[in-house]
Design a protein around this motif. Structure first.
Motif, PDB file in Angstrom:
ATOM      1  N   ASP A 400       0.807  -1.219   0.000  1.00 63.18           N
ATOM      2  CA  ASP A 400       0.000   0.000   0.000  1.00 63.18           C
ATOM      3  C   ASP A 400       0.840   1.270   0.000  1.00 63.18           C
ATOM      4  O   ASP A 400       0.276   2.371   0.042  1.00 63.18           O
ATOM      5  N   TRP A 401       2.150   1.137  -0.056  1.00 64.68           N
ATOM      6  CA  TRP A 401       2.997   2.335  -0.071  1.00 64.68           C
ATOM      7  C   TRP A 401       3.063   2.981  -1.451  1.00 64.68           C
ATOM      8  O   TRP A 401       3.605   4.067  -1.588  1.00 64.68           O
ATOM      9  N   CYS A 402       2.527   2.343  -2.454  1.00 65.94           N
ATOM     10  CA  CYS A 402       2.570   2.944  -3.785  1.00 65.94           C
ATOM     11  C   CYS A 402       1.321   3.796  -4.016  1.00 65.94           C
ATOM     12  O   CYS A 402       0.290   3.626  -3.347  1.00 65.94           O
ATOM     13  N   LEU A 403       1.432   4.726  -4.967  1.00 64.45           N
ATOM     14  CA  LEU A 403       0.249   5.458  -5.399  1.00 64.45           C
ATOM     15  C   LEU A 403      -0.713   4.476  -6.061  1.00 64.45           C
ATOM     16  O   LEU A 403      -0.329   3.759  -6.994  1.00 64.45           O
ATOM     17  N   HIS A 404      -1.952   4.428  -5.585  1.00 66.41           N
ATOM     18  CA  HIS A 404      -2.895   3.470  -6.134  1.00 66.41           C
ATOM     19  C   HIS A 404      -4.315   3.905  -5.811  1.00 66.41           C
ATOM     20  O   HIS A 404      -4.551   4.770  -4.960  1.00 66.41           O
ATOM     21  N   ASP A 405      -5.232   3.300  -6.503  1.00 65.31           N
ATOM     22  CA  ASP A 405      -6.660   3.483  -6.262  1.00 65.31           C
ATOM     23  C   ASP A 405      -7.212   2.136  -5.856  1.00 65.31           C
ATOM     24  O   ASP A 405      -7.129   1.161  -6.621  1.00 65.31           O
ATOM     25  N   ASP A 406      -7.776   2.046  -4.643  1.00 64.48           N
ATOM     26  CA  ASP A 406      -8.269   0.761  -4.147  1.00 64.48           C
ATOM     27  C   ASP A 406      -9.377   0.185  -5.015  1.00 64.48           C
ATOM     28  O   ASP A 406      -9.657  -1.022  -4.957  1.00 64.48           O
ATOM     29  N   ASP A 420       4.380   6.408  -2.796  1.00 64.16           N
ATOM     30  CA  ASP A 420       3.665   7.578  -2.288  1.00 64.16           C
ATOM     31  C   ASP A 420       4.502   8.206  -1.173  1.00 64.16           C
ATOM     32  O   ASP A 420       4.386   7.847  -0.004  1.00 64.16           O
ATOM     33  N   LEU A 421       5.329   9.148  -1.548  1.00 66.32           N
ATOM     34  CA  LEU A 421       6.236   9.759  -0.572  1.00 66.32           C
ATOM     35  C   LEU A 421       5.547  10.781   0.311  1.00 66.32           C
ATOM     36  O   LEU A 421       6.173  11.348   1.202  1.00 66.32           O
ATOM     37  N   GLU A 424       4.329   9.288   5.548  1.00 63.11           N
ATOM     38  CA  GLU A 424       5.504   9.491   6.407  1.00 63.11           C
ATOM     39  C   GLU A 424       6.368   8.238   6.471  1.00 63.11           C
ATOM     40  O   GLU A 424       7.608   8.328   6.478  1.00 63.11           O
ATOM     41  N   ASP A 425       5.738   7.047   6.492  1.00 62.76           N
ATOM     42  CA  ASP A 425       6.523   5.819   6.603  1.00 62.76           C
ATOM     43  C   ASP A 425       7.328   5.558   5.339  1.00 62.76           C
ATOM     44  O   ASP A 425       8.518   5.201   5.401  1.00 62.76           O
ATOM     45  N   ALA A 426       6.721   5.759   4.150  1.00 69.63           N
ATOM     46  CA  ALA A 426       7.455   5.563   2.902  1.00 69.63           C
ATOM     47  C   ALA A 426       8.555   6.601   2.750  1.00 69.63           C
ATOM     48  O   ALA A 426       9.675   6.285   2.311  1.00 69.63           O
ATOM     49  N   PHE A 427       8.247   7.835   3.128  1.00 66.12           N
ATOM     50  CA  PHE A 427       9.249   8.900   3.052  1.00 66.12           C
ATOM     51  C   PHE A 427      10.452   8.562   3.927  1.00 66.12           C
ATOM     52  O   PHE A 427      11.609   8.674   3.488  1.00 66.12           O
ATOM     53  N   SER A 428      10.199   8.148   5.144  1.00 64.65           N
ATOM     54  CA  SER A 428      11.296   7.854   6.073  1.00 64.65           C
ATOM     55  C   SER A 428      12.134   6.687   5.585  1.00 64.65           C
ATOM     56  O   SER A 428      13.372   6.699   5.693  1.00 64.65           O
ATOM     57  N   ASP A 457      -2.360  10.030  -9.413  1.00 58.33           N
ATOM     58  CA  ASP A 457      -1.543  11.078  -8.798  1.00 58.33           C
ATOM     59  C   ASP A 457      -2.387  11.759  -7.722  1.00 58.33           C
ATOM     60  O   ASP A 457      -3.482  12.239  -8.005  1.00 58.33           O
ATOM     61  N   ASN A 458      -1.874  11.771  -6.504  1.00 57.41           N
ATOM     62  CA  ASN A 458      -2.640  12.385  -5.421  1.00 57.41           C
ATOM     63  C   ASN A 458      -2.392  13.889  -5.293  1.00 57.41           C
ATOM     64  O   ASN A 458      -2.917  14.540  -4.387  1.00 57.41           O
TER      65      ASN A 458
END
Length: 706
Positions: A400-406, A420-421, A424-428, A457-458
């Motif tokens: 689920d860390w990627c940009l996606h549409d459920d 999806d940066l 916070e968790d993916a960014f870190s 794209d969010n």
């Protein structure tokens, strides 16, 4: 309420802007041009540019101005489209305050129903650059507002600008200039890939001719964003044109909560006397206001990138051999491209797992880096931190860390997804992975790639990447960063605030590269435009070109090599080695001097010249077959007309063309000519045949005053 007719004047070193309160809550641009005298009567200036009403318009026509809105009868493009409580708002932005003085103006509007505040700041920077920044502030007393669209800039265009040149492109064919006459049909330029580069370049020039000449006042505009944008030009029935630039919002809009502050991005305007002058002003602005600590940079080192030589066929022995061959050519930086990290055997896996692959490098990267250093080169590394491969440990652990549409599948491009940066968790995770690489290895340079388009794209990714780059730049200030995005897919001032170099195109074909570099150099100085000697045949175009031509084209930029020395003949190595030495001799001129394009009647001749401190280097390159055997001379302007210069043609010379020099010995030893003669008479050089290029070295005589 500001009284109608109130005017505000902004002054820079060489430019003046005059704004006027044109009606209810409207501010109009009354003047944008060279600096006005101190005593200029602004009331008279405003009246001198005002038309009376004609028979078929309202008694008090709405002109839109800096914040156009449909409220009150304006029928152009509104600056804002917002919803509140699920309902579309008929925006009524009321002008609350204007503060102006010296080079600055800040105007504030407040929307009557929602309390949304717009702060628009105009600042003249340097001689002729203007930076426009718009911020939104939501009222603490109102609920969530949804931003459907918002203009970073709405600009009434001065009437002398009748044409617009925009830059569009695609992968491997970036920055194609297209000139359009401004008329009643609206012009729209839109990028829709999560990055601004290929669909519609965020670089515009407004001018008063058809773009075939280089004369006449012109206005250059750059929308500084890492994400999508929309630029729109429309002319009303009375001939008044307006430019609107906005960040392209996502379906469903962006929610603004009570108390939020949102920056809509910065737009830069630069006014030039002509397009060559505009180029000089852009280069100066980039060097002094955009690039990170530009004044502290050393000489721009010659690169060798491993990709075209080895691609994914990597191991320590092959890379050491390649590095040794690079050093023999005079290379100063060895860059290990894709394929070095865990599980990366091709472009189908591995992105996100930013650990050195022990199967390829059982001893890690340190032995290779030490070998590179012993050869007196520094070491660079390719990364693509914003991406993740579905076939990776990172994705398997955190899908689920990627940009996606459920609600939909997760379509890939180049077998990859986008992290999806904004999480916070993916960014870190990504920050810590890069920090570990930089902490554990002596890495001088990161080639930062960004190949996949953003879908979905969010709307938040661009802000996260700037935050990530800013944090790394702060903690690792000595590490240089190159911004690459399938070539020139994401080039903006927003990126260049953190980066030292861009990759203008994946296309190293020298004939294609001449056009691509001509467009980029219109706005950006040579020292940040990576320009490499590629292989022959070229892997993208299939064209075969000789080494002399490839090397001379690559010299005008931040020079590098992206081919395998083992595939070169000894003669080719000697030619390349000589050009690398020439680059080192001239790079201080190329990367600090005043740049201009050299214009020639033969459309297939490209020319560039850089002048600095009594020295100048020029290149004239022929890509086609000339109409006449003896083309007209190459004219070299911008030198001191009354000074004497020694002019030589640095060797090696193009083999075929050199046979047509009238007196080779004289060109080798040098001619002494005045700056006026070089500008007016020029140099007769053999430029008949395709793939011919000449370097022209110009050095002022110590006793050169006439």
């Amino acid at each position: 309420m500001v009284e109608r007719g109130t005017s505000w004047r902004l002054d820079g070193d060489a430019i003046t802007l005059v704004f006027v309160a044109a009606g209810r809550d409207e501010i109009d641009l009354a003047y944008l041009g060279p600096r006005l005298p101190e005593g200029e009567d602004l009331t008279a200036l405003v009246h001198a540019g005002r038309f009376g009403n004609h028979e078929n318009e309202p008694d008090a026509p709405r002109i839109g101005g800096l914040l156009p809105q449909a409220h009150g009868g304006y029928r152009g493009r509104p600056a804002f489209d917002i919803r509140s409580g699920g309902q579309s708002i008929d925006c009524d932005f009321q002008l609350a305050n204007v503060q102006a003085g010296g080079p600055n103006m800040k105007a504030t509007w407040v929307e009557k129903q929602t309390g949304l505040q717009v702060d628009m700041s105009w600042e003249i920077v340097g001689a002729r650059a203007v930076e426009v920044t718009t911020e939104l502030l939501t009222d603490d007393d109102h609920g969530t507002i949804t931003l459907e669209s918002a203009a970073s800039l709405s600009l009434p265009l001065p009437r002398q600008f009748t044409h617009m040149t925009a830059y569009h492109g695609r992968w491997a064919r970036e920055m194609q200039a297209k000139t359009t006459r401004i008329g009643p049909q609206a012009i729209e330029m839109r990028s829709a890939n999560g990055k601004p580069g290929f669909d519609a370049g965020n670089w515009l020039i407004f001018h008063g001719d058809d773009g075939q000449k280089d004369g006449g006042e012109c206005l250059g505009i750059h929308a500084s964003s890492c994400g999508d944008h929309l630029a729109h030009v429309v002319q009303d029935q009375d001939g008044r044109a307006c430019l609107s630039i906005e960040a392209l919002r996502q379906p469903g809009g962006i929610a603004l909560n009570a108390g939020d502050t949102t920056n809509l991005g910065q737009v830069t305007l630069i006014l030039g006397d002509n397009r060559d002058h505009l180029t000089r002003l852009f280069h100066y602005h980039v060097r002094t206001h955009i690039l990170p600590q530009r004044s502290d940079w050393g000489s721009r080192k010659v690169h060798l990138n491993s990709w075209e030589a080895l691609a994914f066929d990597l191991d320590e022995a092959k890379l050491k051999t390649l590095a040794s061959a690079a050093a023999d050519l005079g290379i100063e930086r060895f860059v290990l491209d894709d394929g070095w990290f865990k599980g990366r055997r091709g472009d189908h896996a591995g992105l996100g797992d930013w650990q050195v692959d022990e199967a390829i490098f059982p001893n890690g990267l340190t032995p290779l880096i030490d070998h590179v250093h012993r050869l007196d080169m520094d070491f660079g590394l390719w990364v693509e931190p914003e991406m993740v491969s579905p076939d990776s440990d990172l994705y398997r652990a955190h899908p689920d860390w990627c940009l996606h549409d459920d609600r939909a599948d997760r379509p890939t491009e180049r077998n990859q997804l986008v992290l999806d940066l904004s999480r916070e968790d993916a960014f870190s995770y990504i920050h810590d992975a890069l920090a570990a690489l930089l902490d554990d290895h002596d890495i001088a340079y990161l080639k930062w790639d960004h190949n996949r388009r953003l879908f979905p794209d969010n709307g938040l990714q661009q802000y996260a990447i700037q935050k990530l780059l800013g944090k790394l730049r702060q903690n690792y200030p000595a590490v240089e960063i190159e911004s690459c995005s399938s070539g020139g897919g994401r080039v903006s001032f927003a990126m260049l605030q953190y980066c030292h170099r861009i990759w203008p195109s994946d296309n190293n074909d020298p004939i294609e590269r001449l056009r691509i570099m001509e467009s980029w150099a219109r706005f950006l100085p040579l020292e940040i435009l990576g320009n490499h000697v590629g292989p022959s045949p070229n892997p993208i175009t299939g064209r075969r070109t000789n080494m002399d031509f490839r090397a001379k084209v690559a010299l005008f930029g931040h020079m590098g090599v992206e081919t395998n020395p083992a595939a070169m003949s000894e003669e080719e190595k000697a030619i390349l080695r000589a050009h690398i030495a020439l680059y080192k001799h001239w790079r201080d001129v190329l990367h600090q001097g005043v740049f201009r394009q050299l214009h020639h009647a033969e459309t297939s001749i490209y020319g560039q010249m850089v002048v600095h401190g009594g020295r100048a280097l020029a290149v004239a390159a022929q890509t086609g077959f000339a109409e006449n055997f003896n083309v007209s001379p190459i004219r070299l302007p911008d030198l001191d007309p009354d000074r004497l210069y020694r002019v030589t043609l640095p060797k090696p010379w193009p083999q075929k063309a050199s046979a047509y020099l009238a007196d080779p010995d004289l060109w080798d030893s040098g001619l002494t000519l005045s700056g006026r003669a070089l500008a007016e008479r020029g140099l007769a050089l053999p430029l008949t045949h395709p793939e011919t290029a000449w370097l022209i070295a110009i050095e002022a005589q110590k006793d050169g005053a006439k």
